[in-house]
Design a protein around this motif. Structure first.
Motif, PDB file in Angstrom:
ATOM      1  N   PRO A  84       0.816  -1.213   0.000  1.00  0.00           N
ATOM      2  CA  PRO A  84       0.000   0.000   0.000  1.00  0.00           C
ATOM      3  C   PRO A  84       0.854   1.268   0.000  1.00  0.00           C
ATOM      4  CG  PRO A  84       0.144  -0.891   2.211  1.00  0.00           C
ATOM      5  CD  PRO A  84       0.950  -1.811   1.324  1.00  0.00           C
ATOM      6  N   SER A  85       0.295   2.327  -0.583  1.00  0.00           N
ATOM      7  CA  SER A  85       0.902   3.654  -0.488  1.00  0.00           C
ATOM      8  C   SER A  85      -0.238   4.668  -0.497  1.00  0.00           C
ATOM      9  CB  SER A  85       1.875   3.905  -1.651  1.00  0.00           C
ATOM     10  OG  SER A  85       1.165   3.908  -2.868  1.00  0.00           O
ATOM     11  N   ALA A  86       0.110   5.936  -0.286  1.00  0.00           N
ATOM     12  CA  ALA A  86      -0.946   6.949  -0.206  1.00  0.00           C
ATOM     13  C   ALA A  86      -0.513   8.204  -0.935  1.00  0.00           C
ATOM     14  CB  ALA A  86      -1.240   7.274   1.257  1.00  0.00           C
ATOM     15  N   SER A  87      -1.485   8.963  -1.404  1.00  0.00           N
ATOM     16  CA  SER A  87      -1.203  10.290  -1.972  1.00  0.00           C
ATOM     17  C   SER A  87      -2.241  11.254  -1.409  1.00  0.00           C
ATOM     18  CB  SER A  87      -1.260  10.251  -3.505  1.00  0.00           C
ATOM     19  OG  SER A  87      -2.554   9.899  -3.938  1.00  0.00           O
ATOM     20  N   TRP A  88      -1.930  12.550  -1.504  1.00  0.00           N
ATOM     21  CA  TRP A  88      -2.891  13.559  -1.050  1.00  0.00           C
ATOM     22  C   TRP A  88      -3.938  13.758  -2.133  1.00  0.00           C
ATOM     23  CZ3 TRP A  88      -2.015  13.646   3.747  1.00  0.00           C
ATOM     24  CH2 TRP A  88      -0.744  13.775   4.293  1.00  0.00           C
ATOM     25  N   ARG A  89      -5.159  14.023  -1.685  1.00  0.00           N
ATOM     26  CA  ARG A  89      -6.251  14.260  -2.622  1.00  0.00           C
ATOM     27  C   ARG A  89      -6.368  15.776  -2.837  1.00  0.00           C
ATOM     28  NH1 ARG A  89     -11.118  10.504  -3.210  1.00  0.00           N
ATOM     29  NH2 ARG A  89     -10.133   9.165  -1.693  1.00  0.00           N
ATOM     30  N   ARG A  97       3.107  19.639  -0.868  1.00  0.00           N
ATOM     31  CA  ARG A  97       4.563  19.566  -1.054  1.00  0.00           C
ATOM     32  C   ARG A  97       5.242  18.610  -0.075  1.00  0.00           C
ATOM     33  NH1 ARG A  97       3.854  25.124  -2.501  1.00  0.00           N
ATOM     34  NH2 ARG A  97       3.948  25.772  -0.332  1.00  0.00           N
ATOM     35  N   THR A  98       4.497  18.171   0.962  1.00  0.00           N
ATOM     36  CA  THR A  98       5.119  17.255   1.937  1.00  0.00           C
ATOM     37  C   THR A  98       4.812  15.806   1.536  1.00  0.00           C
ATOM     38  OG1 THR A  98       3.202  17.167   3.393  1.00  0.00           O
ATOM     39  CG2 THR A  98       4.804  18.918   3.811  1.00  0.00           C
ATOM     40  N   PRO A  99       5.762  14.928   1.733  1.00  0.00           N
ATOM     41  CA  PRO A  99       5.522  13.532   1.331  1.00  0.00           C
ATOM     42  C   PRO A  99       4.512  12.845   2.251  1.00  0.00           C
ATOM     43  CG  PRO A  99       7.657  13.743   2.415  1.00  0.00           C
ATOM     44  CD  PRO A  99       7.104  15.120   2.315  1.00  0.00           C
ATOM     45  N   THR A 100       3.720  11.974   1.669  1.00  0.00           N
ATOM     46  CA  THR A 100       2.871  11.129   2.523  1.00  0.00           C
ATOM     47  C   THR A 100       3.777  10.100   3.199  1.00  0.00           C
ATOM     48  OG1 THR A 100       2.462   9.743   0.601  1.00  0.00           O
ATOM     49  CG2 THR A 100       0.740  11.343   1.175  1.00  0.00           C
ATOM     50  N   PRO A 101       3.395   9.602   4.350  1.00  0.00           N
ATOM     51  CA  PRO A 101       4.250   8.610   5.024  1.00  0.00           C
ATOM     52  C   PRO A 101       4.171   7.237   4.361  1.00  0.00           C
ATOM     53  CG  PRO A 101       2.236   8.947   6.255  1.00  0.00           C
ATOM     54  CD  PRO A 101       2.207   9.946   5.135  1.00  0.00           C
ATOM     55  N   HIS A 102       5.185   6.426   4.597  1.00  0.00           N
ATOM     56  CA  HIS A 102       5.087   4.999   4.275  1.00  0.00           C
ATOM     57  C   HIS A 102       3.972   4.426   5.149  1.00  0.00           C
ATOM     58  CE1 HIS A 102       9.035   4.914   2.244  1.00  0.00           C
ATOM     59  NE2 HIS A 102       9.387   5.795   3.161  1.00  0.00           N
ATOM     60  N   LEU A 103       3.300   3.379   4.666  1.00  0.00           N
ATOM     61  CA  LEU A 103       2.281   2.768   5.520  1.00  0.00           C
ATOM     62  C   LEU A 103       2.211   1.265   5.322  1.00  0.00           C
ATOM     63  CD1 LEU A 103      -1.377   2.930   4.380  1.00  0.00           C
ATOM     64  CD2 LEU A 103       0.333   3.925   2.897  1.00  0.00           C
ATOM     65  N   SER A 104       1.667   0.625   6.328  1.00  0.00           N
ATOM     66  CA  SER A 104       1.420  -0.812   6.259  1.00  0.00           C
ATOM     67  C   SER A 104       0.166  -1.095   7.066  1.00  0.00           C
ATOM     68  CB  SER A 104       2.602  -1.599   6.843  1.00  0.00           C
ATOM     69  OG  SER A 104       2.335  -2.989   6.793  1.00  0.00           O
ATOM     70  N   LEU A 105      -0.623  -2.067   6.632  1.00  0.00           N
ATOM     71  CA  LEU A 105      -1.856  -2.365   7.378  1.00  0.00           C
ATOM     72  C   LEU A 105      -2.027  -3.863   7.565  1.00  0.00           C
ATOM     73  CD1 LEU A 105      -4.463  -3.419   5.400  1.00  0.00           C
ATOM     74  CD2 LEU A 105      -4.121  -1.129   4.503  1.00  0.00           C
TER      75      LEU A 105
END
Ligand SMILES: CC(C)(COP(=O)(O)OP(=O)(O)OC[C@H]1O[C@@H](n2cnc3c(N)ncnc32)[C@H](O)[C@@H]1OP(=O)(O)O)[C@@H](O)C(=O)NCCC(=O)NCCS
Length: 239
Positions: A84-89, A97-105
């Motif tokens: 999984p990864s994420a982006s801003w909507r 301009r700030t990176p989304t964090p790494h994530l795991s679920l």
């Protein structure tokens, strides 16, 4: 907190019925949940998606609606499954301009967890402590050189540690868990041997039990002291 520590946040939540999340789920998420036959699993899938967007949004002080989730399978290139990864909507420019964090679920019966961090690739796994492992577990999961576990709780420990590492590496069970050699499940986590091609480190590995009845593990690809903040989220009614 020491400035040198690497911060990781673990959000966890009790699952709620998918119907309670109807106005929070995106159309795609609703379709994804609806495709799950088993009711308990359907609720867990929906809950984990909302929790994941909530967890990522919290890095920018925003709610779940500010976040879009993605998946990518390193093996086949599919966007329908995998890491999984994420982006801003739709977010303010300074956030964009700030990176989304790494994530795991991870999901287990009645409970979902999401780990987020900007420190490096992260992996999390949880299992219910009282669960029994499947027959033939030792042959399928353990390397020949790993000690035979004292009981099923030790097996579940080893399982969550291996899954957390394999998720953090972005591979999951695409990598044979027997190629990863860990210390005994009833001792503090210790990586004895990891296949360098699939699991290049350095690794931080720790146990993480969000509640008494659930045991789990967290892996972070990073070097240095790690500080983990665990926080509970009430899912129903979140936007
Ligand atoms: C990772 C994995 C062990 C988790 O399975 P599980 O125990 O049933 O489920 P959990 O609740 O612990 O975790 C599920 C989450 O793992 C994550 N995940 C799946 N594949 C992953 C990968 N390659 N890397 C990191 N995380 C992954 C996803 O976020 C998934 O959530 P989703 O179903 O909403 O997408 C399993 O999905 C797996 O091994 N997948 C990869 C297998 C593979 O590569 N197959 C080849 C396909 S072409």
């Amino acid at each position: 907190m020491d400035h040198a520590t690497l911060p990781v946040t673990v959000h966890w939540a009790r699952t709620v019925p998918v119907g309670a999340l109807a106005d929070v789920l995106t159309l795609g998420e609703r379709d994804r949940a609806a495709a799950v036959q088993n009711e308990e699993s359907r609720d867990a899938v929906a809950s984990s998606l909302v929790l994941a967007r909530t967890a990522v949004g919290s890095w920018a002080g925003l709610d779940a609606g500010a976040v879009e989730l993605h998946r990518h399978c390193p093996r086949c290139g599919s966007r329908a499954h995998g890491r999984p990864s994420a982006s801003w909507r739709t977010v303010p420019d300074d956030v964009r301009r700030t990176p989304t964090p790494h994530l795991s679920l991870a999901r287990t019966t009645g409970l979902v967890v999401v780990a987020t961090t900007r420190a490096g690739a992260v992996g999390i796994d949880v299992e219910r402590r009282a669960d029994r492992v499947f027959g033939g577990f030792d042959d399928v999961v353990l390397a020949g050189t790993e000690a035979r576990p004292v009981d099923d709780e030790a097996r579940l420990r080893t399982w969550t540690r291996k899954e957390a590492l394999l998720k953090a590496a972005g591979r999951g069970l695409d990598v044979d868990p027997r190629t990863l050699v860990l210390g005994p499940g009833d001792e503090p986590p210790r990586i004895e041997e990891a296949p360098a091609d699939a699991l290049g480190g350095p690794w931080h590995l720790q146990d993480l039990d969000p509640v008494e009845e659930v045991l789990g593990a967290l892996a972070l690809r990073a070097h240095g002291p790690v500080s983990v903040r665990v926080t509970r989220v009430q899912l129903a009614g979140r936007r």
